[in-house]
Design a protein around this motif. Structure first.
Motif, PDB file in Angstrom:
ATOM      1  N   VAL A  92       1.157  -1.332   0.417  1.00 21.30           N
ATOM      2  CA  VAL A  92      -0.364   0.067  -0.071  1.00 21.30           C
ATOM      3  C   VAL A  92       0.522   1.246   0.159  1.00 21.30           C
ATOM      4  O   VAL A  92       1.768   1.379   0.784  1.00 21.30           O
ATOM      5  CB  VAL A  92      -0.665  -0.131   1.621  1.00 21.30           C
ATOM      6  N   VAL A  93       0.624   2.478  -0.896  1.00 23.90           N
ATOM      7  CA  VAL A  93       1.655   3.321  -0.982  1.00 23.90           C
ATOM      8  C   VAL A  93       0.688   4.574  -0.393  1.00 23.90           C
ATOM      9  O   VAL A  93      -0.889   4.941  -0.272  1.00 23.90           O
ATOM     10  CB  VAL A  93       1.972   3.698  -2.165  1.00 23.90           C
ATOM     11  N   LEU A  94       0.379   4.677   1.012  1.00 25.45           N
ATOM     12  CA  LEU A  94      -0.386   5.880   1.547  1.00 25.45           C
ATOM     13  C   LEU A  94       0.519   7.227   1.355  1.00 25.45           C
ATOM     14  O   LEU A  94       1.577   7.397   1.071  1.00 25.45           O
ATOM     15  CB  LEU A  94       0.028   5.535   3.215  1.00 25.45           C
ATOM     16  N   GLN A  95      -0.868   8.026   1.032  1.00 25.73           N
ATOM     17  CA  GLN A  95      -0.325   9.124   0.659  1.00 25.73           C
ATOM     18  C   GLN A  95      -0.744  10.829   1.806  1.00 25.73           C
ATOM     19  O   GLN A  95      -0.601  12.116   1.612  1.00 25.73           O
ATOM     20  CB  GLN A  95      -0.386  10.304  -0.341  1.00 25.73           C
ATOM     21  N   ARG A  96      -1.930  10.299   2.442  1.00 33.85           N
ATOM     22  CA  ARG A  96      -2.645  11.149   3.820  1.00 33.85           C
ATOM     23  C   ARG A  96      -2.709  10.283   5.538  1.00 33.85           C
ATOM     24  O   ARG A  96      -3.211   8.925   4.901  1.00 33.85           O
ATOM     25  CB  ARG A  96      -3.898  11.101   3.054  1.00 33.85           C
ATOM     26  N   PRO A  97      -2.942  10.885   6.302  1.00 39.29           N
ATOM     27  CA  PRO A  97      -2.546  10.065   7.467  1.00 39.29           C
ATOM     28  C   PRO A  97      -4.069   9.325   7.069  1.00 39.29           C
ATOM     29  O   PRO A  97      -3.225   8.550   7.746  1.00 39.29           O
ATOM     30  CB  PRO A  97      -2.282  11.621   8.938  1.00 39.29           C
ATOM     31  N   HIS A  98      -4.738   9.763   6.917  1.00 43.51           N
ATOM     32  CA  HIS A  98      -6.019   8.642   7.900  1.00 43.51           C
ATOM     33  C   HIS A  98      -6.357   7.285   6.904  1.00 43.51           C
ATOM     34  O   HIS A  98      -6.991   7.028   6.779  1.00 43.51           O
ATOM     35  CB  HIS A  98      -7.325   9.703   7.246  1.00 43.51           C
ATOM     36  N   GLU A  99      -5.408   7.496   5.239  1.00 40.64           N
ATOM     37  CA  GLU A  99      -5.256   6.170   4.992  1.00 40.64           C
ATOM     38  C   GLU A  99      -4.927   5.137   5.887  1.00 40.64           C
ATOM     39  O   GLU A  99      -4.810   3.765   5.034  1.00 40.64           O
ATOM     40  CB  GLU A  99      -4.137   6.590   3.400  1.00 40.64           C
ATOM     41  N   ALA A 100      -3.872   5.450   6.446  1.00 41.91           N
ATOM     42  CA  ALA A 100      -3.720   3.746   7.145  1.00 41.91           C
ATOM     43  C   ALA A 100      -4.580   3.589   7.982  1.00 41.91           C
ATOM     44  O   ALA A 100      -4.371   1.751   7.447  1.00 41.91           O
ATOM     45  CB  ALA A 100      -2.029   4.280   7.998  1.00 41.91           C
ATOM     46  N   ALA A 101      -5.787   3.955   8.569  1.00 42.45           N
ATOM     47  CA  ALA A 101      -6.936   3.608   9.095  1.00 42.45           C
ATOM     48  C   ALA A 101      -8.124   3.057   7.796  1.00 42.45           C
ATOM     49  O   ALA A 101      -8.930   1.956   7.993  1.00 42.45           O
ATOM     50  CB  ALA A 101      -7.274   4.379   9.845  1.00 42.45           C
ATOM     51  N   LEU A 102      -7.946   3.664   6.407  1.00 44.22           N
ATOM     52  CA  LEU A 102      -8.652   3.589   5.792  1.00 44.22           C
ATOM     53  C   LEU A 102      -8.353   1.962   4.719  1.00 44.22           C
ATOM     54  O   LEU A 102      -9.177   1.381   4.654  1.00 44.22           O
ATOM     55  CB  LEU A 102      -8.699   4.371   4.742  1.00 44.22           C
ATOM     56  N   ALA A 103      -6.480   1.887   4.656  1.00 34.21           N
ATOM     57  CA  ALA A 103      -6.270   0.549   4.323  1.00 34.21           C
ATOM     58  C   ALA A 103      -6.497  -0.664   5.155  1.00 34.21           C
ATOM     59  O   ALA A 103      -7.473  -1.636   4.635  1.00 34.21           O
ATOM     60  CB  ALA A 103      -5.089   0.541   4.186  1.00 34.21           C
ATOM     61  N   ARG A 104      -6.887  -0.286   6.529  1.00 30.30           N
ATOM     62  CA  ARG A 104      -6.620  -1.875   7.791  1.00 30.30           C
ATOM     63  C   ARG A 104      -8.641  -1.370   7.663  1.00 30.30           C
ATOM     64  O   ARG A 104      -8.637  -3.202   7.198  1.00 30.30           O
ATOM     65  CB  ARG A 104      -6.310  -1.572   9.154  1.00 30.30           C
ATOM     66  N   GLU A 105      -9.224  -1.215   7.361  1.00 29.93           N
ATOM     67  CA  GLU A 105     -11.083  -1.270   7.125  1.00 29.93           C
ATOM     68  C   GLU A 105     -10.352  -1.667   5.895  1.00 29.93           C
ATOM     69  O   GLU A 105     -12.449  -2.498   5.875  1.00 29.93           O
ATOM     70  CB  GLU A 105     -11.349   0.184   7.285  1.00 29.93           C
ATOM     71  N   TRP A 106     -10.493  -1.677   4.758  1.00 32.02           N
ATOM     72  CA  TRP A 106     -11.096  -1.642   3.436  1.00 32.02           C
ATOM     73  C   TRP A 106     -10.686  -2.926   3.722  1.00 32.02           C
ATOM     74  O   TRP A 106     -10.700  -3.996   2.521  1.00 32.02           O
ATOM     75  CB  TRP A 106     -10.717  -0.672   2.202  1.00 32.02           C
TER      76      TRP A 106
END
Length: 315
Positions: free
Chosen positions: A64-78
């Motif tokens: 996963v290439v994250l670009q915004r801080p909230h994407e880490a939680a979003l990736a785990r959820e999705w």
């Protein structure tokens, strides 16, 4: 390799998805900021595919290439599971509203988070405080638009989105002084909000922008504080001579003979005027700018650097 990333920065992503992998771009019914899907104004290969959050649960993802801080939680959820991740930081401290503290003490939101942080410029890595996080720099790469420069329109091009709202960040306050010396054509979203003497504004689709830039005699980059404007690198690839504020990474990107850089706006105005008055000099410096951009910001080097890191993190 299957790589999950959000469509956040269209110009950067255009280069990234030209690699040899399969790129998974989340799409939501409203195509909001967390689900834009594929670009509609850039030409992306078929290997960049749209996936819904529901589909991601059943999709193999290697990195996963994250670009915004909230994407880490979003990736785990999705995804419903942990997947190796990289955090890509596009911005200089302060430009996106994240981080704490003042430059040069800005604390990165992913400092000490236990995943590598990739900066797009050496300036950014120098100025962000990333704590104990591993950091590296992968400089920009550009899909070469070709040497399109003609310079037939005796005006200077400027590319900036939201020039009124962003104000001093983008050097909008410098435009009247520059326009007193050289006529300016300003391109970008909501550029029409500008109303200045000797300044014309355009909001063109990406498919038309490069030809329009290449037709102007030179490119002026008045940005005070940003990471490194990709419009500057695109202008150089096009073969356009550049005139730019010597701030952030510009001093590394524009070598002598490829244009003029200075922290004195009056010097930039004089340089732009000289290009308008001397088309042969403009063409020669534009050719040098193109070669410099190809050497430092070529697509192959960019993709090779990313492949090495992605392979390491996914292993």
């Amino acid at each position: 390799m299957n790589i999950l990333l959000w469509h956040v920065h269209g110009s950067w992503t255009t280069a990234f998805v030209h690699g040899p992998h399969r790129y998974l771009l989340p799409v939501t019914p409203d195509r909001g900021p967390d689900g834009l899907g594929r670009a509609r104004t850039w030409d992306w290969p078929e290997s960049a595919v749209e996936v819904t959050p529901e589909q991601l649960r059943e999709t193999d993802v290697d990195v996963v290439v994250l670009q915004r801080p909230h994407e880490a939680a979003l990736a785990r959820e999705w995804l419903g599971r942990d997947v190796p991740a990289i955090y890509l930081e596009h911005n200089a401290p302060g430009t996106d509203g994240t981080g704490t503290g003042g430059v040069p003490e800005t604390r990165h939101p992913m400092a000490d988070a236990g995943l590598p942080i990739v900066h797009v410029t050496h300036f950014n890595r120098l100025f962000w405080d990333s704590g104990t996080s591993r950091t590296t720099v992968i400089e920009h790469g550009i899909v070469d638009p070709g040497h399109l420069y003609t310079g037939t329109i005796e005006r200077a091009a400027v590319v900036v989105n939201d020039p009124v709202r962003r104000g001093r960040w983008t050097g909008t306050d410098l435009l009247p002084g520059l326009a007193d010396v050289v006529p300016l054509d300003v391109f970008g979203m909501r550029a029409e909000q500008l109303s200045l003497e000797n300044v014309r504004t355009f909001d063109l689709p990406q498919s038309e922008l490069h030809d329009a830039m290449a037709a102007r005699r030179c490119y002026v980059h008045p940005i005070r504080w940003t990471s490194l404007g990709l419009s500057l690198l695109e202008a150089m690839h096009l073969g356009v001579p550049v005139v730019a504020l010597a701030t952030t990474e510009v001093v590394r990107a524009v070598p002598p003979g490829a244009g003029v850089i200075s922290t004195d706006p009056a010097e930039l105005a004089v340089a732009a005027r000289r290009y308008l008055d001397d088309p042969d000099l403009a063409a020669a410096h534009g050719a040098a700018a193109r070669q410099a951009a190809l050497d430092r910001y070529g697509l192959k080097r960019f993709l090779d650097d990313w492949d090495a890191l992605l392979t390491e993190v996914a292993a």
